[in-house]
Scaffold this motif. Sequence first.
Motif, mmCIF file in Angstrom:
data_model
loop_
_atom_site.group_PDB
_atom_site.id
_atom_site.type_symbol
_atom_site.label_atom_id
_atom_site.label_comp_id
_atom_site.label_asym_id
_atom_site.label_seq_id
_atom_site.Cartn_x
_atom_site.Cartn_y
_atom_site.Cartn_z
ATOM 1 N N GLU A 14 3.928 35.289 -13.579
ATOM 2 C CA GLU A 14 3.706 33.978 -12.950
ATOM 3 C C GLU A 14 4.555 32.869 -13.537
ATOM 4 O O GLU A 14 4.230 31.690 -13.400
ATOM 5 C CB GLU A 14 2.210 33.577 -13.037
ATOM 6 N N ALA A 15 5.658 33.214 -14.198
ATOM 7 C CA ALA A 15 6.537 32.177 -14.751
ATOM 8 C C ALA A 15 7.334 31.521 -13.632
ATOM 9 O O ALA A 15 7.759 32.178 -12.674
ATOM 10 C CB ALA A 15 7.476 32.771 -15.785
ATOM 11 N N TYR A 16 7.552 30.215 -13.757
ATOM 12 C CA TYR A 16 8.348 29.449 -12.793
ATOM 13 C C TYR A 16 9.491 28.792 -13.539
ATOM 14 O O TYR A 16 9.311 28.248 -14.634
ATOM 15 C CB TYR A 16 7.478 28.387 -12.115
ATOM 16 N N LEU A 17 10.685 28.847 -12.964
ATOM 17 C CA LEU A 17 11.868 28.304 -13.609
ATOM 18 C C LEU A 17 12.264 26.989 -12.959
ATOM 19 O O LEU A 17 12.301 26.878 -11.733
ATOM 20 C CB LEU A 17 13.037 29.288 -13.503
ATOM 21 N N SER A 18 12.569 26.006 -13.796
ATOM 22 C CA SER A 18 12.999 24.713 -13.279
ATOM 23 C C SER A 18 14.127 24.168 -14.138
ATOM 24 O O SER A 18 14.467 24.736 -15.179
ATOM 25 C CB SER A 18 11.834 23.724 -13.237
ATOM 26 N N LEU A 19 14.695 23.048 -13.687
ATOM 27 C CA LEU A 19 15.816 22.437 -14.379
ATOM 28 C C LEU A 19 15.392 21.109 -14.990
ATOM 29 O O LEU A 19 14.725 20.302 -14.347
ATOM 30 C CB LEU A 19 16.967 22.205 -13.392
ATOM 31 N N ASN A 23 19.020 22.037 -19.339
ATOM 32 C CA ASN A 23 18.187 23.149 -19.786
ATOM 33 C C ASN A 23 17.447 23.800 -18.625
ATOM 34 O O ASN A 23 17.054 23.123 -17.666
ATOM 35 C CB ASN A 23 17.148 22.663 -20.809
ATOM 36 N N VAL A 24 17.269 25.114 -18.740
ATOM 37 C CA VAL A 24 16.357 25.804 -17.840
ATOM 38 C C VAL A 24 15.004 25.861 -18.539
ATOM 39 O O VAL A 24 14.900 26.206 -19.717
ATOM 40 C CB VAL A 24 16.861 27.223 -17.484
ATOM 41 N N VAL A 25 13.957 25.481 -17.817
ATOM 42 C CA VAL A 25 12.612 25.395 -18.374
ATOM 43 C C VAL A 25 11.755 26.493 -17.758
ATOM 44 O O VAL A 25 11.719 26.652 -16.537
ATOM 45 C CB VAL A 25 11.973 24.018 -18.089
ATOM 46 N N THR A 50 7.067 34.175 -8.574
ATOM 47 C CA THR A 50 6.827 32.736 -8.516
ATOM 48 C C THR A 50 8.086 31.964 -8.140
ATOM 49 O O THR A 50 8.039 31.027 -7.354
ATOM 50 C CB THR A 50 6.281 32.230 -9.862
ATOM 51 N N GLY A 51 9.236 32.334 -8.705
ATOM 52 C CA GLY A 51 10.481 31.768 -8.247
ATOM 53 C C GLY A 51 11.091 30.722 -9.140
ATOM 54 O O GLY A 51 10.788 30.621 -10.332
ATOM 55 N N ALA A 52 11.969 29.915 -8.543
ATOM 56 C CA ALA A 52 12.723 28.905 -9.272
ATOM 57 C C ALA A 52 12.913 27.685 -8.389
ATOM 58 O O ALA A 52 12.872 27.770 -7.168
ATOM 59 C CB ALA A 52 14.077 29.463 -9.708
ATOM 60 N N SER A 53 13.150 26.566 -9.020
ATOM 61 C CA SER A 53 13.307 25.316 -8.278
ATOM 62 C C SER A 53 14.665 25.283 -7.575
ATOM 63 O O SER A 53 15.640 25.855 -8.047
ATOM 64 C CB SER A 53 13.193 24.126 -9.223
ATOM 65 N N PRO A 54 14.746 24.576 -6.429
ATOM 66 C CA PRO A 54 16.036 24.421 -5.750
ATOM 67 C C PRO A 54 17.088 23.783 -6.643
ATOM 68 O O PRO A 54 18.272 24.129 -6.560
ATOM 69 C CB PRO A 54 15.697 23.531 -4.554
ATOM 70 N N ALA A 55 16.680 22.855 -7.503
ATOM 71 C CA ALA A 55 17.639 22.201 -8.398
ATOM 72 C C ALA A 55 18.276 23.206 -9.348
ATOM 73 O O ALA A 55 19.490 23.177 -9.588
ATOM 74 C CB ALA A 55 16.939 21.089 -9.186
ATOM 75 N N LEU A 56 17.466 24.105 -9.898
ATOM 76 C CA LEU A 56 18.013 25.115 -10.805
ATOM 77 C C LEU A 56 18.916 26.077 -10.047
ATOM 78 O O LEU A 56 20.002 26.428 -10.532
ATOM 79 C CB LEU A 56 16.880 25.883 -11.489
ATOM 80 N N MET A 57 18.493 26.517 -8.873
ATOM 81 C CA MET A 57 19.305 27.445 -8.095
ATOM 82 C C MET A 57 20.657 26.816 -7.757
ATOM 83 O O MET A 57 21.701 27.470 -7.837
ATOM 84 C CB MET A 57 18.559 27.866 -6.826
ATOM 85 N N VAL A 80 21.108 34.611 -6.283
ATOM 86 C CA VAL A 80 21.671 33.332 -5.870
ATOM 87 C C VAL A 80 23.135 33.301 -6.285
ATOM 88 O O VAL A 80 23.477 33.530 -7.449
ATOM 89 C CB VAL A 80 20.919 32.158 -6.524
ATOM 90 N N THR A 81 24.019 33.031 -5.335
ATOM 91 C CA THR A 81 25.437 32.907 -5.623
ATOM 92 C C THR A 81 25.963 31.621 -5.002
ATOM 93 O O THR A 81 25.438 31.139 -3.996
ATOM 94 C CB THR A 81 26.246 34.093 -5.064
ATOM 95 N N GLY A 82 26.995 31.080 -5.592
ATOM 96 C CA GLY A 82 27.584 29.857 -5.070
ATOM 97 C C GLY A 82 28.654 30.161 -4.042
ATOM 98 O O GLY A 82 28.711 31.261 -3.480
#
Length: 343
Positions: A14-19, A23-25, A50-57, A80-82
């Motif tokens: 259930e971890a969620y990644l954000s920016l 730093n990645v939080v 749970t995923g990651a925030s759009p800002a981090l992606m 996710v690729t640029g």
Amino acid sequence: MKKLLNTLFVTTPEAYLSLDGENVVVKKEETVLQRYPLHNLEAICTFGYTGASPALMGTCAERNIGLTFLTHNGRFVARVTGESRGNVVLRKEQYRISDDERRSALLGRNMILGKIYNAKWILERATRDYALRLDVGKLKKISASLSEIMKVVRDVEDLDILRGLEGTAAVQYNSVFDELILQQKEDFYFHGRNKRPPLDNVNALLSFVYTLLSNDVGSALEGVGLDAYVGFMHRDRPGRASLALDMMEELRGIYADRFVLSLINKKQIQAKGFQRKENGAVIMDDSTRKQVLIAWQEKKQEKIIHPYLNEKISWGLVPHAQALLLARKLRGDLDEYPPFLWK
């Protein structure tokens, strides 16, 4: 040569990644578990839903930091690729070769030669190091057979025949793979490859490590401007990184299989770390998964001399080196693609 940075593996349920700034939080609900500076990372792999925030992606895409989403059990979900950074001429040549089965076979056969050569080396090394504990005659017989298959592969120009030879070599190698497991034989055994789901401890380990290797190879290919989803031996299929699977072939045994054997034979993992589900599927528990990931990162830091480039690099940079060599072949800078032949 590219500098090997760190890969962040997030296994907390259930971890969620954000920016947050640079730093990645990593959060669980509203609690911050950890913070990691982005400038130290080349990739992030998260296990869960749970995923990651759009800002981090978005930031990962801009900085070419691979962000991969895997299920809790390690099955690939998405990456996710640029924007494409590849030379358009390079990719167009890749697509032209992929559309031509004969040209695909001519290029792919070197990758298969690498796979079979490395499988033979694994068996020969085992007979040398553990002669008193192995059926040397049995392994030598398979090794000789692999040599004969390589002689045929060198001249193959038909993709279906190449796949058939690769399959034959894989069956022979797998027939003696169990011999290479020297410790914990009651709990770790190999009676053949099974997946989706894996049905024993060894196959659970192999599937998980192959996923890690596939992700590393895919990132390396994209990093040099190639399309990881357009392969030569593995044909187009939506969502499948076919070229990454192609290049994995020569690294599968020498990199992933030896890593799994080392974990078992050195007793870095034990049977208590595996669980069997009602449908027969075998999965690793969280603690064992973390142990494997830590050992994988340590493996990637080990230094070797690249057999073709003759440069000292880490194991973690081998996929990148092979991706560079493949790009050079497609540009016409090399007459042949040099596979990774390890001794």
